[in-house]
Design an enzyme around this catalytic site. Structure first.
Site, short mmCIF file in Angstrom:
data_model
loop_
_atom_site.label_atom_id
_atom_site.label_comp_id
_atom_site.label_asym_id
_atom_site.label_seq_id
_atom_site.Cartn_x
_atom_site.Cartn_y
_atom_site.Cartn_z
N CYS A 186 0.81 -1.20 -0.06
CA CYS A 186 -0.16 0.06 -0.01
C CYS A 186 1.02 1.22 -0.11
O CYS A 186 1.57 1.38 -0.97
CB CYS A 186 -1.00 -0.16 1.11
SG CYS A 186 -2.14 1.26 1.00
N HIS A 224 -4.24 -4.39 -0.35
CA HIS A 224 -3.93 -5.02 1.00
C HIS A 224 -3.95 -6.45 0.94
O HIS A 224 -5.15 -7.19 1.22
CB HIS A 224 -4.79 -4.29 2.04
CG HIS A 224 -4.36 -3.12 2.34
ND1 HIS A 224 -3.67 -2.47 3.30
CD2 HIS A 224 -5.25 -2.05 1.57
CE1 HIS A 224 -3.58 -1.23 3.24
NE2 HIS A 224 -4.56 -0.87 2.47
N GLU A 247 -3.29 -8.53 3.37
CA GLU A 247 -3.78 -8.92 4.49
C GLU A 247 -5.25 -8.99 4.53
O GLU A 247 -5.99 -9.54 5.42
CB GLU A 247 -3.21 -8.43 5.80
CG GLU A 247 -3.38 -6.65 5.96
CD GLU A 247 -2.90 -5.66 5.05
OE1 GLU A 247 -2.39 -6.10 3.95
OE2 GLU A 247 -3.35 -4.53 5.13
#
Lengths: 251, 197
Positions: B77, B179, B181
């Site tokens: 990011c 992202h 995650e």
């Protein structure tokens, strides 16, 4: 292509899900973590946790829950309900929430939106707006839609956007619970007015309602609770339906 | 294997640590030179504003360390944007690992394109071991207002307003704008593939 988001909303009280949740595969029907995991595995694009815990001393429970959810799931989630200070936000973001949503606190003190956006970035500040039509005009309501304010919904939406909100969660109190469809007219009006995404909420009853809110209502995302909890509309079926209707969906 | 997650004033670090935990990786959050230099893999997460992040990195002298690292490095990011040359976000000079410029989305109409770009979008034209086991047009989760321009280092692109660099690679440096995650199984696979490098 950017897809339209489907967002189940879980009501939380004292760290447990409330409202009857009708999932046969749930070992513990009140465990928000287990339910969150199921929705995430089924293809929900995001989750919203709305804390309706009344007492302040139970807030710690919420932060603990946020940590458990963040450890268990790999999609973004928003936490809302009773958040009123920058410190509240800090605790929840540090616990692992991706976004927070504020409602009454923003109406009471609009400056709080600027403070939160500045401190944590607009991307994690969702402003929830509960709207109700009164004699042909749309007014912001607080306290679960019971208390009218003098703020006109359109003007308030514009203001929160200018103050740094990253997204708007627009709930039509006229449509909420009716299962007669989302409030497409005001959703489209507000979505077209603003440069930030609008999440539509209130009124979902069937799959066509979702198609309508994305096309007619110009919503970027749609939120619903009971129709998902009671398995009236399974998320995989909804995603597949939307895809076949030409709505960009993550499947 | 030790994975160092660079600690600085960026949001969403906790989520990155949880994701690594789910993958069974031994991850530590640190701004210590020695720990970062000797780690087997380094992850540079981020969410926030570019000039503030650069100021913090300079205070900690991490701006000098990061470009010199030799182990597999993953910027996520804002971490991707900071590895570029320059960002339009507050006219910020960045770390310069990638000769790439970071620009703000400038859609002609807000009706068609909201900014920030928020939600799930697909990654295309995949060309890297990072995508082992993934299909073209897999979906990942984005939240950003600035993007990295396409370049010879682009290993996947996403279309929003225009085609931009979704992931990049140069030497030991890998980056991703979305992202991982928060990108479901696709994101976990990309992280796992990075850990397998």
């Amino acid at each position: 292509m950017l897809t339209k988001r489907i967002i189940p909303c879980l009501d939380i009280k004292d760290g447990r899900t409330v409202k009857g949740v009708n999932f046969v595969q749930l070992r513990d029907a009140g465990d928000p973590v287990e339910l969150a995991k199921i929705y995430s595995d089924e293809g929900a694009d995001e989750l919203v946790f709305l804390d309706i815990t009344a007492t302040v001393d139970k807030r710690k429970t919420l932060a603990d829950l946020v940590t458990k959810v963040a450890k268990a799931i790999n999609i973004p989630f928003t936490v809302g309900g009773g958040i009123s200070t920058v410190e509240d936000v800090k605790v929840l973001l540090n616990a692992g929430a991706d976004k927070i949503s504020i409602n009454s606190a923003a109406v009471k003190n609009p400056e709080i939106i600027n403070q939160m956006a500045q401190e944590f970035g607009s991307q994690c500040v969702v402003v929830a707006i509960d709207t109700r039509n009164v004699d042909g005009l749309d007014f912001v309501h607080t306290h679960g839609g019971r208390k009218p304010t003098i703020l006109q919904t359109q003007a308030w939406a514009k203001e929160v956007c200018e103050r740094g909100a990253g997204e708007i969660l627009l709930t039509s109190m006229d449509h909420d619970g009716t299962k007669a469809g989302f409030a497409n007219e005001i959703t489209a009006e507000i979505s077209a007015m603003l440069s930030i995404p609008v999440i539509a909420s209130g009124g979902a009853g069937n799959m066509e309602h979702f198609k309508d809110v994305f096309t007619v209502g110009k919503a970027d995302a749609a939120l619903a609770a009971s129709i998902f909890h009671f398995k009236e509309i399974p998320i995989p079926s909804l995603k597949s339906y939307l895809h076949h209707q030409g709505i960009p969906s993550r499947i | 294997m030790e994975v160092a997650v660079i600690k600085y004033n960026a949001g969403n670090v906790q989520s990155v640590l949880y994701a690594l935990e789910r993958l069974g990786a031994n991850a530590i959050l640190t701004d210590d030179f020695e720990r970062i230099s000797t780690a087997d893999k380094v992850i540079f997460p981020g969410q926030g504003e570019a000039s503030t992040a650069m100021r913090y990195l300079k205070e900690k002298k991490l701006d000098l360390l990061i470009p010199e690292l030799k182990q597999p490095f993953f910027g996520v990011c804002l971490g991707q944007q900071l590895l570029c040359e320059h960002s339009e976000e507050n006219d910020t000079t960045c770390l310069g690992v990638f000769p790439v410029k970071v620009k703000r989305f400038q859609p002609e109409s807000i009706n068609e394109f909201k900014v920030p770009h928020v939600g799930w979008n697909s990654i295309s034209d995949l060309r890297s071991p990072l995508f082992e086991g993934l299909n073209e047009d897999s979906f990942v989760y984005y939240v950003h207002s600035y993007y990295c321009e396409l370049s010879e280092h682009t290993i996947a692109s996403t279309n929003y307003v225009l085609d931009f660099a979704a992931l990049m690679h140069k030497d030991n440096f890998y980056t991703m704008q979305a992202h991982p995650e928060k990108s479901g199984l696709v994101g976990e696979r990309i992280l796992q593939n990075f850990l397998n490098l």
